[in-house]
Design a protein around this motif. Structure first.
Motif, PDB file in Angstrom:
ATOM      1  N   ILE A 159      37.777  52.615  35.334  1.00  0.00           N
ATOM      2  CA  ILE A 159      38.517  51.372  35.142  1.00  0.00           C
ATOM      3  C   ILE A 159      37.525  50.214  35.185  1.00  0.00           C
ATOM      4  O   ILE A 159      36.662  50.163  36.073  1.00  0.00           O
ATOM      5  CB  ILE A 159      39.581  51.180  36.235  1.00  0.00           C
ATOM      6  N   VAL A 160      37.636  49.297  34.231  1.00  0.00           N
ATOM      7  CA  VAL A 160      36.798  48.096  34.218  1.00  0.00           C
ATOM      8  C   VAL A 160      37.693  46.894  34.499  1.00  0.00           C
ATOM      9  O   VAL A 160      38.704  46.686  33.823  1.00  0.00           O
ATOM     10  CB  VAL A 160      36.084  47.901  32.868  1.00  0.00           C
ATOM     11  N   LYS A 161      37.315  46.102  35.501  1.00  0.00           N
ATOM     12  CA  LYS A 161      38.055  44.892  35.839  1.00  0.00           C
ATOM     13  C   LYS A 161      37.141  43.689  35.638  1.00  0.00           C
ATOM     14  O   LYS A 161      36.091  43.584  36.263  1.00  0.00           O
ATOM     15  CB  LYS A 161      38.549  44.952  37.287  1.00  0.00           C
ATOM     16  N   VAL A 162      37.545  42.802  34.734  1.00  0.00           N
ATOM     17  CA  VAL A 162      36.764  41.599  34.429  1.00  0.00           C
ATOM     18  C   VAL A 162      37.151  40.512  35.423  1.00  0.00           C
ATOM     19  O   VAL A 162      38.322  40.132  35.509  1.00  0.00           O
ATOM     20  CB  VAL A 162      37.005  41.141  32.984  1.00  0.00           C
ATOM     21  N   LYS A 163      36.154  40.017  36.160  1.00  0.00           N
ATOM     22  CA  LYS A 163      36.412  39.045  37.216  1.00  0.00           C
ATOM     23  C   LYS A 163      35.383  37.919  37.185  1.00  0.00           C
ATOM     24  O   LYS A 163      34.257  38.100  36.717  1.00  0.00           O
ATOM     25  CB  LYS A 163      36.370  39.722  38.594  1.00  0.00           C
ATOM     26  N   GLU A 164      35.790  36.778  37.721  1.00  0.00           N
ATOM     27  CA  GLU A 164      34.858  35.656  37.865  1.00  0.00           C
ATOM     28  C   GLU A 164      34.055  35.826  39.150  1.00  0.00           C
ATOM     29  O   GLU A 164      34.609  36.113  40.212  1.00  0.00           O
ATOM     30  CB  GLU A 164      35.613  34.334  37.915  1.00  0.00           C
ATOM     31  N   LEU A 165      32.750  35.666  39.034  1.00  0.00           N
ATOM     32  CA  LEU A 165      31.887  35.652  40.216  1.00  0.00           C
ATOM     33  C   LEU A 165      30.784  34.630  39.976  1.00  0.00           C
ATOM     34  O   LEU A 165      29.896  34.837  39.148  1.00  0.00           O
ATOM     35  CB  LEU A 165      31.288  37.032  40.498  1.00  0.00           C
ATOM     36  N   ASP A 166      30.870  33.531  40.678  1.00  0.00           N
ATOM     37  CA  ASP A 166      29.932  32.416  40.535  1.00  0.00           C
ATOM     38  C   ASP A 166      28.847  32.559  41.585  1.00  0.00           C
ATOM     39  O   ASP A 166      29.110  32.544  42.787  1.00  0.00           O
ATOM     40  CB  ASP A 166      30.680  31.092  40.714  1.00  0.00           C
ATOM     41  N   TRP A 167      27.596  32.703  41.126  1.00  0.00           N
ATOM     42  CA  TRP A 167      26.477  32.900  42.057  1.00  0.00           C
ATOM     43  C   TRP A 167      26.243  31.689  42.950  1.00  0.00           C
ATOM     44  O   TRP A 167      25.604  31.809  43.997  1.00  0.00           O
ATOM     45  CB  TRP A 167      25.191  33.195  41.288  1.00  0.00           C
ATOM     46  N   LEU A 168      26.724  30.539  42.537  1.00  0.00           N
ATOM     47  CA  LEU A 168      26.496  29.313  43.308  1.00  0.00           C
ATOM     48  C   LEU A 168      27.574  29.073  44.363  1.00  0.00           C
ATOM     49  O   LEU A 168      27.536  28.055  45.063  1.00  0.00           O
ATOM     50  CB  LEU A 168      26.424  28.115  42.360  1.00  0.00           C
ATOM     51  N   LYS A 169      28.523  29.994  44.460  1.00  0.00           N
ATOM     52  CA  LYS A 169      29.585  29.873  45.460  1.00  0.00           C
ATOM     53  C   LYS A 169      29.534  31.070  46.403  1.00  0.00           C
ATOM     54  O   LYS A 169      29.259  32.194  45.982  1.00  0.00           O
ATOM     55  CB  LYS A 169      30.959  29.796  44.780  1.00  0.00           C
ATOM     56  N   ASP A 170      29.815  30.827  47.664  1.00  0.00           N
ATOM     57  CA  ASP A 170      29.755  31.890  48.666  1.00  0.00           C
ATOM     58  C   ASP A 170      30.944  32.828  48.611  1.00  0.00           C
ATOM     59  O   ASP A 170      30.831  34.008  48.966  1.00  0.00           O
ATOM     60  CB  ASP A 170      29.659  31.286  50.076  1.00  0.00           C
ATOM     61  N   ASP A 171      32.090  32.319  48.181  1.00  0.00           N
ATOM     62  CA  ASP A 171      33.316  33.113  48.215  1.00  0.00           C
ATOM     63  C   ASP A 171      33.828  33.397  46.812  1.00  0.00           C
ATOM     64  O   ASP A 171      33.557  32.648  45.866  1.00  0.00           O
ATOM     65  CB  ASP A 171      34.394  32.392  49.021  1.00  0.00           C
TER      66      ASP A 171
END
Length: 404
Positions: free
Chosen positions: A260-272
């Motif tokens: 299963i592939v889940k496309v998600k947002e992950l911003d390296w400049l944010k901790d959470d």
């Protein structure tokens, strides 16, 4: 960078001087450049096929010495009934079945030693830009001539792929972008990483993995042929939407292995992680729990082109490794790009040098909780995708282990 050039016809691509173009797209055969739509910011989007090269006859070193693989001859993949080991991932066979039948250059020319002029400088033979030259001095240079698809022709690639679903990866991408949008292109480092994933099935099979800066999602698609769950992450709604479309275009590949592939947002400049249910590509609490409880593999391709972003990537890697319940391994691909700078009056690799310094700093990190073991990965594994495996392409492995 590429310069503005007058177009001889409407179907010839021209680029502005402030755009960046991946060599992967520059040398892709003309009939694979199929423009299918404009994205939300008005950039042309193309649909390209990347063929997986299956062969049951040999396992050949695929060019760790930097050979060209623009034209590789392959045999058709064996059918499932034959019981051959040359099978696609997810079919139940071991990785010993994956191999590349090395091809020959279509020009028939042998590789010769570098020629120097009387001053000792490299004597470069220029290839003609036009195929109309009756007496070319060297191999012809492909020009990029996209074909524009009408709406009713949108399934052309689908028709071509009939009968060989496990040989073709279909990727939507842009052809040239400003630097901030380079994730919308496919880069050689992603193809190298995909080759390594196919080679190390034992590492990826049944695992939960996370890709940082996934771009078009090509490496995540390959990983999903073996992994249980792949979190395909990046930033930007337009890029993530393109990535989601690519996942859907290649859902048959993941289905073979049950991934299963889940496309998600992950911003390296944010901790959470983003948990706002109103935001597209946000995380649910269940997904966050699954990520931290089960992830054992992190990977990223060609995300080390800006020093500030490189710092952010390594901070994110360290932060994730400390939050994960299990020990993890990170696989990073990078291309060492040589540039002449006026500041140094010399050929330098500043982005690569900064990447290496970050690797060293991570290895020296001592917080009493984790230790990071950094080692290069020799690029001698088989090549199953068509691209130039240059000497400047590198893979690095980082193993995060608890301090005992």
């Amino acid at each position: 960078m590429v310069q503005l050039a007058p177009a001889a016809a409407m179907d010839e691509v021209t680029f502005r001087s402030d755009t960046v173009l991946s060599d992967v797209h520059l040398y892709t055969p003309n009939h694979r450049h199929l423009m299918v739509r404009l994205n939300s910011v008005g950039q042309p989007v193309f649909l390209s096929q990347f063929k997986l090269l299956w062969s049951q006859d040999s396992w050949t070193d695929s060019g760790a010495k930097g050979g060209s693989h623009r034209d590789v001859h392959t045999k058709e993949p064996p059918s499932a009934e034959t019981g051959s080991t040359g099978s696609p991932p997810g079919s139940g066979h071991g990785n010993e079945g994956f191999s590349l039948q090395a091809g020959t250059d279509t020009t028939g020319q042998e590789v010769a030693e570098a020629q120097l002029d009387e001053d000792g400088d490299l004597d470069v033979v220029r290839r003609p830009r036009a195929a109309s030259d009756s007496n070319p001095a060297g191999p012809l240079r492909d020009k990029v001539h996209p074909m524009i698809l009408a709406q009713e022709e949108d399934d052309v690639l689908g028709e071509e792929a009939q009968g060989s679903l496990h040989d073709i990866i279909r990727i939507e991408h842009t052809m040239a972008t400003p630097l901030e949008d380079v994730g919308k292109q496919v880069w050689r480092g992603a193809l190298l990483l995909a080759d390594y994933i196919l080679f190390r099935q034992d590492l990826f099979r049944g695992c939960t993995a996370l890709e940082l800066g996934a771009g078009t999602g090509l490496a995540s698609i390959i990983a999903a042929t073996m992994a249980r769950t792949v979190y395909c992450t990046d930033v930007g709604a337009d890029l993530l939407s393109m990535c989601q479309r690519n996942i859907a275009l290649n859902s048959h590949l993941a289905a073979t292995g049950g991934g299963i592939v889940k496309v998600k947002e992950l911003d390296w400049l944010k901790d959470d992680l983003c948990t706002d249910p109103e935001a597209p590509f946000s995380w649910s609490q269940e997904e966050i729990s699954d990520l931290y409880d089960h992830t054992t593999i992190l990977f990223a391709a060609e995300v080390f082109y800006d020093d500030d972003l490189t710092d952010a990537v390594f901070k994110t890697l360290s932060r994730l490794a400390h939050r994960l319940k299990n020990a993890c391994t990170a696989i990073l691909s990078v291309e060492k790009r040589l540039n002449f700078t006026l500041r140094h009056l010399d050929v330098t690799c500043e982005a690569y040098d900064h990447f290496r310094s970050c690797l060293h700093a991570l290895e020296q990190l001592a917080d009493g909780k984790l230790r990071f073991v950094v080692e290069p990965v020799e690029a001698s594994f088989p090549q199953l995708l068509v691209y130039e495996r240059l000497q400047q392409l590198e893979l690095w492995k980082i193993i995060a282990e608890p301090v005992t």
